[in-house]
Design an enzyme around this catalytic site. Structure first.
Site, PDB file in Angstrom:
ATOM      1  N   TYR A  58      10.420  13.106  19.281  1.00 49.80           N
ATOM      2  CA  TYR A  58      10.254  12.141  20.418  1.00 49.80           C
ATOM      3  C   TYR A  58       8.858  13.059  21.286  1.00 49.80           C
ATOM      4  O   TYR A  58       8.770  13.986  21.040  1.00 49.80           O
ATOM      5  CB  TYR A  58      11.507  12.149  21.536  1.00 49.80           C
ATOM      6  CG  TYR A  58      11.447  13.438  22.093  1.00 49.80           C
ATOM      7  CD1 TYR A  58      11.786  14.712  21.770  1.00 49.80           C
ATOM      8  CD2 TYR A  58      11.464  13.334  23.567  1.00 49.80           C
ATOM      9  CE1 TYR A  58      12.036  15.855  22.609  1.00 49.80           C
ATOM     10  CE2 TYR A  58      11.707  14.417  24.553  1.00 49.80           C
ATOM     11  CZ  TYR A  58      11.684  15.630  23.912  1.00 49.80           C
ATOM     12  OH  TYR A  58      11.908  16.676  24.600  1.00 49.80           O
ATOM     13  N   LYS A  85       1.245  44.350  18.350  1.00 49.80           N
ATOM     14  CA  LYS A  85       2.084  42.947  17.925  1.00 49.80           C
ATOM     15  C   LYS A  85       2.878  43.189  16.949  1.00 49.80           C
ATOM     16  O   LYS A  85       3.806  42.184  17.006  1.00 49.80           O
ATOM     17  CB  LYS A  85       0.924  42.192  17.737  1.00 49.80           C
ATOM     18  CG  LYS A  85       0.265  41.223  18.658  1.00 49.80           C
ATOM     19  CD  LYS A  85      -0.375  39.923  18.203  1.00 49.80           C
ATOM     20  CE  LYS A  85      -0.254  38.952  19.166  1.00 49.80           C
ATOM     21  NZ  LYS A  85      -0.939  37.597  18.725  1.00 49.80           N
ATOM     22  N   TYR A 122       0.521  18.856  21.925  1.00 50.39           N
ATOM     23  CA  TYR A 122       1.371  19.854  21.113  1.00 50.39           C
ATOM     24  C   TYR A 122       2.555  18.910  20.449  1.00 50.39           C
ATOM     25  O   TYR A 122       2.490  19.229  19.057  1.00 50.39           O
ATOM     26  CB  TYR A 122       2.173  20.806  21.798  1.00 50.39           C
ATOM     27  CG  TYR A 122       3.293  21.556  21.274  1.00 50.39           C
ATOM     28  CD1 TYR A 122       2.640  22.695  20.407  1.00 50.39           C
ATOM     29  CD2 TYR A 122       4.506  21.580  21.611  1.00 50.39           C
ATOM     30  CE1 TYR A 122       3.926  23.176  19.648  1.00 50.39           C
ATOM     31  CE2 TYR A 122       5.510  21.889  21.011  1.00 50.39           C
ATOM     32  CZ  TYR A 122       5.151  23.084  20.072  1.00 50.39           C
ATOM     33  OH  TYR A 122       6.215  23.782  19.236  1.00 50.39           O
ATOM     34  N   VAL A 160      13.014  26.727  23.002  1.00 51.15           N
ATOM     35  CA  VAL A 160      13.938  27.884  22.698  1.00 51.15           C
ATOM     36  C   VAL A 160      13.891  28.809  23.834  1.00 51.15           C
ATOM     37  O   VAL A 160      12.781  28.808  24.471  1.00 51.15           O
ATOM     38  CB  VAL A 160      12.952  28.189  21.580  1.00 51.15           C
ATOM     39  CG1 VAL A 160      14.032  29.674  21.086  1.00 51.15           C
ATOM     40  CG2 VAL A 160      13.236  27.596  20.198  1.00 51.15           C
ATOM     41  N   GLY A 172       3.561  33.759  10.385  1.00 49.21           N
ATOM     42  CA  GLY A 172       3.562  33.895  11.951  1.00 49.21           C
ATOM     43  C   GLY A 172       4.580  35.010  12.418  1.00 49.21           C
ATOM     44  O   GLY A 172       5.506  34.823  13.255  1.00 49.21           O
ATOM     45  N   LYS A 230       2.967  19.039  15.933  1.00 49.32           N
ATOM     46  CA  LYS A 230       3.987  19.182  15.205  1.00 49.32           C
ATOM     47  C   LYS A 230       4.585  17.940  14.360  1.00 49.32           C
ATOM     48  O   LYS A 230       4.910  18.224  13.232  1.00 49.32           O
ATOM     49  CB  LYS A 230       5.165  19.612  16.220  1.00 49.32           C
ATOM     50  CG  LYS A 230       5.018  20.998  16.979  1.00 49.32           C
ATOM     51  CD  LYS A 230       4.560  22.044  16.176  1.00 49.32           C
ATOM     52  CE  LYS A 230       5.958  22.646  15.454  1.00 49.32           C
ATOM     53  NZ  LYS A 230       5.755  23.797  14.704  1.00 49.32           N
ATOM     54  N   LEU A 253      -3.815  30.552   9.164  1.00 49.87           N
ATOM     55  CA  LEU A 253      -3.632  29.160   8.728  1.00 49.87           C
ATOM     56  C   LEU A 253      -4.751  28.424   8.426  1.00 49.87           C
ATOM     57  O   LEU A 253      -4.752  27.405   7.619  1.00 49.87           O
ATOM     58  CB  LEU A 253      -2.900  28.546  10.018  1.00 49.87           C
ATOM     59  CG  LEU A 253      -1.438  28.923  10.347  1.00 49.87           C
ATOM     60  CD1 LEU A 253      -1.185  28.323  11.674  1.00 49.87           C
ATOM     61  CD2 LEU A 253      -0.528  28.627   9.369  1.00 49.87           C
TER      62      LEU A 253
HETATM   63  P1  NAP Z   1       4.711  32.185  19.256  1.00 51.91           P
HETATM   64  O1  NAP Z   1       5.489  33.328  19.719  1.00 51.91           O
HETATM   65  O2  NAP Z   1       3.458  31.962  20.062  1.00 51.91           O
HETATM   66  O3  NAP Z   1       4.460  32.116  17.751  1.00 51.91           O
HETATM   67  C1  NAP Z   1       3.578  31.383  17.176  1.00 51.91           C
HETATM   68  C2  NAP Z   1       2.916  32.159  15.831  1.00 51.91           C
HETATM   69  O4  NAP Z   1       1.892  31.283  15.170  1.00 51.91           O
HETATM   70  C3  NAP Z   1       2.295  33.552  16.264  1.00 51.91           C
HETATM   71  O5  NAP Z   1       3.090  34.535  15.248  1.00 51.91           O
HETATM   72  C4  NAP Z   1       0.726  33.490  15.877  1.00 51.91           C
HETATM   73  O6  NAP Z   1       0.243  34.255  15.284  1.00 51.91           O
HETATM   74  C5  NAP Z   1       0.912  32.304  14.825  1.00 51.91           C
HETATM   75  N1  NAP Z   1      -0.315  31.682  14.610  1.00 51.91           N
HETATM   76  C6  NAP Z   1      -0.895  30.775  15.517  1.00 51.91           C
HETATM   77  N2  NAP Z   1      -2.002  30.361  15.052  1.00 51.91           N
HETATM   78  C7  NAP Z   1      -2.391  30.920  13.964  1.00 51.91           C
HETATM   79  C8  NAP Z   1      -3.206  31.064  12.927  1.00 51.91           C
HETATM   80  N3  NAP Z   1      -4.185  30.195  12.979  1.00 51.91           N
HETATM   81  N4  NAP Z   1      -3.136  31.505  11.808  1.00 51.91           N
HETATM   82  C9  NAP Z   1      -1.901  32.267  11.481  1.00 51.91           C
HETATM   83  N5  NAP Z   1      -0.893  32.515  12.642  1.00 51.91           N
HETATM   84  C10 NAP Z   1      -1.129  31.589  13.791  1.00 51.91           C
HETATM   85  O7  NAP Z   1       5.522  30.900  19.468  1.00 51.91           O
HETATM   86  P2  NAP Z   1       7.177  30.583  18.920  1.00 51.91           P
HETATM   87  O8  NAP Z   1       7.750  29.972  20.075  1.00 51.91           O
HETATM   88  O9  NAP Z   1       7.778  31.615  18.381  1.00 51.91           O
HETATM   89  O10 NAP Z   1       6.855  29.269  18.031  1.00 51.91           O
HETATM   90  C11 NAP Z   1       7.139  29.530  16.534  1.00 51.91           C
HETATM   91  C12 NAP Z   1       7.381  28.182  15.802  1.00 51.91           C
HETATM   92  O11 NAP Z   1       8.359  27.541  16.587  1.00 51.91           O
HETATM   93  C13 NAP Z   1       6.058  27.204  16.200  1.00 51.91           C
HETATM   94  O12 NAP Z   1       5.950  26.374  14.646  1.00 51.91           O
HETATM   95  C14 NAP Z   1       6.758  26.219  17.265  1.00 51.91           C
HETATM   96  O13 NAP Z   1       6.009  25.091  17.013  1.00 51.91           O
HETATM   97  C15 NAP Z   1       8.035  26.262  16.870  1.00 51.91           C
HETATM   98  N6  NAP Z   1       8.936  25.684  18.053  1.00 51.91           N
HETATM   99  C16 NAP Z   1       8.940  26.576  18.984  1.00 51.91           C
HETATM  100  C17 NAP Z   1       9.812  26.252  20.175  1.00 51.91           C
HETATM  101  C18 NAP Z   1       9.871  27.042  21.553  1.00 51.91           C
HETATM  102  O14 NAP Z   1      10.274  26.702  22.441  1.00 51.91           O
HETATM  103  N7  NAP Z   1       9.414  28.366  21.821  1.00 51.91           N
HETATM  104  C19 NAP Z   1      10.633  24.792  20.082  1.00 51.91           C
HETATM  105  C20 NAP Z   1      10.437  24.328  19.030  1.00 51.91           C
HETATM  106  C21 NAP Z   1       9.660  24.730  17.761  1.00 51.91           C
HETATM  107  P3  NAP Z   1      -0.428  35.450  16.237  1.00 51.91           P
HETATM  108  O15 NAP Z   1       0.561  36.559  16.596  1.00 51.91           O
HETATM  109  O16 NAP Z   1      -1.422  35.973  15.021  1.00 51.91           O
HETATM  110  O17 NAP Z   1      -1.111  34.816  17.224  1.00 51.91           O
END
Ligand code: NAP
Length: 356
Positions: free
Chosen positions: A140, A50, A170, A201, A18, A174, A72
């Site tokens: 939680y 991208k 969501y 984040v 990702g 997770k 994925l």
């Molecule tokens: P994001 O910018 O939307 O990143 C999500 C990534 O997942 C993107 O690179 C997307 O790739 C990839 N993805 C989604 N579906 C996919 C698939 N079928 N196959 C391959 N790749 C796929 O969101 P983010 O906030 O950075 O999140 C990254 C991680 O941090 C996630 O695991 C999220 O649950 C976790 N997280 C985020 C937060 C927050 O507040 N942002 C908080 C806690 C945990 P594409 O570019 O190809 O769409």
């Protein structure tokens, strides 16, 4: 070479799944600047818009970026990208609150994707450690649960038992993904699993059009959508650069183990607006008052906030213990104001919203 206080081993390539994501971008940046060879797994390496920010960072650093196509949902998809890697950062997972089919759009990619990546780790001899980006939402669902946790705050010992496909899917995605990761990790002894559980984040993105839900929330705050009042919706927040640093520590500190709550502080939408007001209040339609809970309860459903969510989170203080991240990963956290100001500056320069 060192990145922050962490020494990055550059002797073998590392995989970041990702890699186009908001959080992943800063991990990739830290690795490239430390001189590592990064195997960046993305859905479409041909999508220049991208990956442009990643190739630009690679051009300006000592590290090397190699792009690989992987999804994925496709079994075996990460085999080529993982070849020769000792460390795997598994960040890929959809983060959005607006879905039509939560099973298909959230749970399947999070859960089956984690199984896919971690099974591949077991099948790839070189892998020694997997760092999984989980979330505090695998601990939680609603802020009221903080008070019920042992000691009155969330800790790494707590698991989410209240999310479902119908309510906060969501969070369910997770939770199921992290549980599956521990099951796979416990069934083998070739590699070690270390998990990062970030709160919401915030902070600047490296890419121009971030898709992460984080941006939708800050956009609602500064675009006038909450002008009549901001709910005191209890949550934790953490800077994206600190989250990336936690991932590097989890990968390269020999003794790192288990889960880590990565959160700078507890907050709510009104406090976030207050933090932004001194610099942005004049030009942007930030909320100037608190929305009373009864009003949020009344209007919630029309703003994608079910009443159950309102009653269990609004005017409820979020509380979590981040001491393990400080002790075991050496984390220090940026103040929320700095994260939000840097995020707004970047969103404004990207044209994310107009001034009032
Ligand atoms: P994001 O910018 O939307 O990143 C999500 C990534 O997942 C993107 O690179 C997307 O790739 C990839 N993805 C989604 N579906 C996919 C698939 N079928 N196959 C391959 N790749 C796929 O969101 P983010 O906030 O950075 O999140 C990254 C991680 O941090 C996630 O695991 C999220 O649950 C976790 N997280 C985020 C937060 C927050 O507040 N942002 C908080 C806690 C945990 P594409 O570019 O190809 O769409």
């Amino acid at each position: 070479m060192t990145q922050g206080t962490i020494t990055v081993d550059t002797s073998s390539p590392v995989l970041v799944t990702g890699a186009t994501g908001y959080v992943a971008g800063w991990i990739v940046k830290g690795l490239l600047e430390a001189g590592a060879t990064v195997h960046a797994a993305v859905r479409d390496p041909g999508n220049a818009a991208k990956v442009a920010h990643l190739t630009k960072i690679a051009d300006q650093s000592d590290g090397t970026l190699k792009l690989f196509a992987a999804d994925l949902l496709q079994e075996g998809s990460y085999a080529e990208a993982m070849q020769g890697c000792e460390i795997v950062f598994h960040t890929a997972s959809p983060f959005t609150a607006r879905v039509d089919d939560p099973q298909k759009e959230l749970v399947d990619p999070a859960l089956n994707g984690t199984r896919n990546v971690l099974d591949q780790a077991s099948a790839t001899e070189s892998v020694r450690r997997v760092v999984l980006t989980s979330s505090v939402v695998s601990i939680y669902t609603d802020a009221v649960e903080c008070a019920d946790a042992p000691g009155g705050q969330l800790t790494e010992a707590v698991w989410n038992t209240s999310a479902s496909l119908e309510y906060q899917p969501y969070s369910l995605s997770k939770t199921l993904a992290e549980k599956a990761a521990w099951e796979i990790a416990d069934a083998q002894d070739q590699w070690k699993l270390v998990v990062i559980n970030p709160a919401l984040v915030i902070g600047p993105s490296l890419q121009k059009s971030p898709t992460s839900e984080s941006f939708h929330l800050v956009q609602m705050l500064a675009s006038g959508a909450m002008k009549s009042g901001a709910p005191r919706y209890g949550m934790g927040v953490v800077d994206v650069r600190d989250v990336a640093q936690a991932h590097l520590a989890a990968a390269y500190l020999e003794e790192a183990e288990g889960r880590h709550i990565v959160s700078a502080q507890s907050a709510d939408f009104f406090e976030m607006a207050e933090a932004l007001r001194p610099r942005f209040g004049k030009d942007y339609a930030l909320p100037t008052r608190v929305a009373p809970k009864w009003l949020v309860w009344l209007l919630g459903p029309s703003m994608d906030m079910p009443r159950k969510m309102v009653s269990r989170n609004v005017n409820v203080r979020w509380k979590a213990d981040n001491s393990k991240s400080k002790r075991a990963l050496g984390m220090t956290y940026r103040p929320m104001r700095e994260s939000l100001e840097d995020m707004m500056d970047k969103m404004i320069s990207d044209g994310a919203f107009a001034a009032k």
